[in-house]
Design an enzyme around this catalytic site. Structure first.
Site, PDB file in Angstrom:
ATOM      1  N   ASN A 167      49.706  43.037  30.530  1.00 21.50           N
ATOM      2  CA  ASN A 167      48.604  42.868  31.731  1.00 21.50           C
ATOM      3  C   ASN A 167      47.760  41.859  32.512  1.00 21.50           C
ATOM      4  O   ASN A 167      48.801  40.699  32.035  1.00 21.50           O
ATOM      5  CB  ASN A 167      46.510  42.818  30.018  1.00 21.50           C
ATOM      6  CG  ASN A 167      47.195  44.123  29.638  1.00 21.50           C
ATOM      7  OD1 ASN A 167      46.591  44.718  29.712  1.00 21.50           O
ATOM      8  ND2 ASN A 167      46.845  43.743  28.123  1.00 21.50           N
ATOM      9  N   VAL A 179      44.793  35.612  27.948  1.00 25.06           N
ATOM     10  CA  VAL A 179      45.329  34.569  27.148  1.00 25.06           C
ATOM     11  C   VAL A 179      46.356  34.846  28.600  1.00 25.06           C
ATOM     12  O   VAL A 179      47.482  35.177  29.003  1.00 25.06           O
ATOM     13  CB  VAL A 179      46.968  34.507  26.297  1.00 25.06           C
ATOM     14  CG1 VAL A 179      46.971  33.568  26.236  1.00 25.06           C
ATOM     15  CG2 VAL A 179      45.769  35.533  25.153  1.00 25.06           C
ATOM     16  N   HIS A 202      53.268  37.631  28.457  1.00 26.22           N
ATOM     17  CA  HIS A 202      53.454  38.051  27.463  1.00 26.22           C
ATOM     18  C   HIS A 202      53.923  39.462  27.226  1.00 26.22           C
ATOM     19  O   HIS A 202      52.713  40.386  27.909  1.00 26.22           O
ATOM     20  CB  HIS A 202      52.295  38.254  26.019  1.00 26.22           C
ATOM     21  CG  HIS A 202      50.864  38.217  26.525  1.00 26.22           C
ATOM     22  ND1 HIS A 202      49.688  37.568  26.709  1.00 26.22           N
ATOM     23  CD2 HIS A 202      49.984  39.022  26.052  1.00 26.22           C
ATOM     24  CE1 HIS A 202      48.989  37.525  27.085  1.00 26.22           C
ATOM     25  NE2 HIS A 202      48.784  39.057  26.754  1.00 26.22           N
ATOM     26  N   HIS A 250      53.221  43.197  25.455  1.00 21.26           N
ATOM     27  CA  HIS A 250      52.690  44.309  24.137  1.00 21.26           C
ATOM     28  C   HIS A 250      54.020  45.379  24.033  1.00 21.26           C
ATOM     29  O   HIS A 250      54.015  46.094  25.286  1.00 21.26           O
ATOM     30  CB  HIS A 250      50.982  44.495  24.272  1.00 21.26           C
ATOM     31  CG  HIS A 250      50.395  43.489  24.974  1.00 21.26           C
ATOM     32  ND1 HIS A 250      49.737  42.782  23.758  1.00 21.26           N
ATOM     33  CD2 HIS A 250      49.790  43.230  25.668  1.00 21.26           C
ATOM     34  CE1 HIS A 250      48.321  42.480  24.308  1.00 21.26           C
ATOM     35  NE2 HIS A 250      48.507  42.097  25.440  1.00 21.26           N
TER      36      HIS A 250
HETATM   37  P1  DGP Z   1      46.054  40.301  26.615  1.00 20.74           P
HETATM   38  O1  DGP Z   1      44.867  40.651  26.778  1.00 20.74           O
HETATM   39  O2  DGP Z   1      46.784  40.729  27.204  1.00 20.74           O
HETATM   40  O3  DGP Z   1      46.599  38.547  27.678  1.00 20.74           O
HETATM   41  O4  DGP Z   1      46.284  39.834  25.687  1.00 20.74           O
HETATM   42  C1  DGP Z   1      46.116  38.833  24.623  1.00 20.74           C
HETATM   43  C2  DGP Z   1      46.230  39.073  23.162  1.00 20.74           C
HETATM   44  O5  DGP Z   1      47.026  38.160  22.322  1.00 20.74           O
HETATM   45  C3  DGP Z   1      45.486  40.365  22.909  1.00 20.74           C
HETATM   46  O6  DGP Z   1      45.928  41.074  22.313  1.00 20.74           O
HETATM   47  C4  DGP Z   1      44.984  38.778  21.153  1.00 20.74           C
HETATM   48  C5  DGP Z   1      46.133  38.189  21.201  1.00 20.74           C
HETATM   49  N1  DGP Z   1      45.865  36.774  20.584  1.00 20.74           N
HETATM   50  C6  DGP Z   1      44.652  35.930  21.056  1.00 20.74           C
HETATM   51  N2  DGP Z   1      44.778  34.667  19.581  1.00 20.74           N
HETATM   52  C7  DGP Z   1      45.706  34.512  19.122  1.00 20.74           C
HETATM   53  C8  DGP Z   1      46.296  34.017  17.949  1.00 20.74           C
HETATM   54  O7  DGP Z   1      45.311  32.932  18.098  1.00 20.74           O
HETATM   55  N3  DGP Z   1      47.415  34.586  16.840  1.00 20.74           N
HETATM   56  C9  DGP Z   1      47.695  35.821  17.958  1.00 20.74           C
HETATM   57  N4  DGP Z   1      49.012  36.648  17.404  1.00 20.74           N
HETATM   58  N5  DGP Z   1      47.869  36.533  18.231  1.00 20.74           N
HETATM   59  C10 DGP Z   1      46.730  36.368  19.384  1.00 20.74           C
END
Ligand code: DGP
Length: 111
Positions: free
Chosen positions: A84, A93, A97, A99
């Protein structure tokens, strides 16, 4: 300010790391959208794919190859890879990253 992923990578915030090498790490998404939902995160805090440059060519390839490696272990029946980028795509975030989603059927086109 450090992103949540930088804090997890440094150990400031706990997280179960499934893979770590000198360029990236892998953890389970805290809000899983599929039975298998992993995040492949570069250690370098690039804001998103749109902020990546020619110098990141190797790193971008590495992230996909790590995704493939994780899929061999966690997603033998097929998988989807998603990046994304930006608000309209739902990026929450601001740290690049990948997915890796698996364990159910996915529709196309994605919502
Ligand atoms: P996006 O929406 O593409 O920016 O994905 C960010 C993802 O990160 C979202 O699916 C939730 C995940 N996420 C956010 N905070 C944390 C965290 O503290 N730990 C983990 N494991 N995942 C997180």
């Amino acid at each position: 300010m450090a992103t949540i992923f930088e804090k997890i990578a440094s150990g400031e915030i706990p997280g179960e790391i499934l893979h770590r090498d000198s360029h990236c790490f892998v953890l389970r998404d805290v809000e899983p959208r599929a039975p298998v939902h992993l995040l492949i995160v570069p250690l370098e805090p690039i804001r998103g794919l749109s902020a990546a440059g020619e110098g990141d060519r190797w790193l971008l390839g590495h992230l996909l190859l790590v995704a493939k490696k994780m899929a061999e272990k966690f997603a033998p029946g097929g998988f989807r890879v998603v990046v994304n980028d930006g608000k309209s795509a739902g990026q929450s975030v601001p740290h690049l990253h990948v997915h890796l989603l698996a364990g159910r059927d996915f529709s196309w086109p994605p919502g």
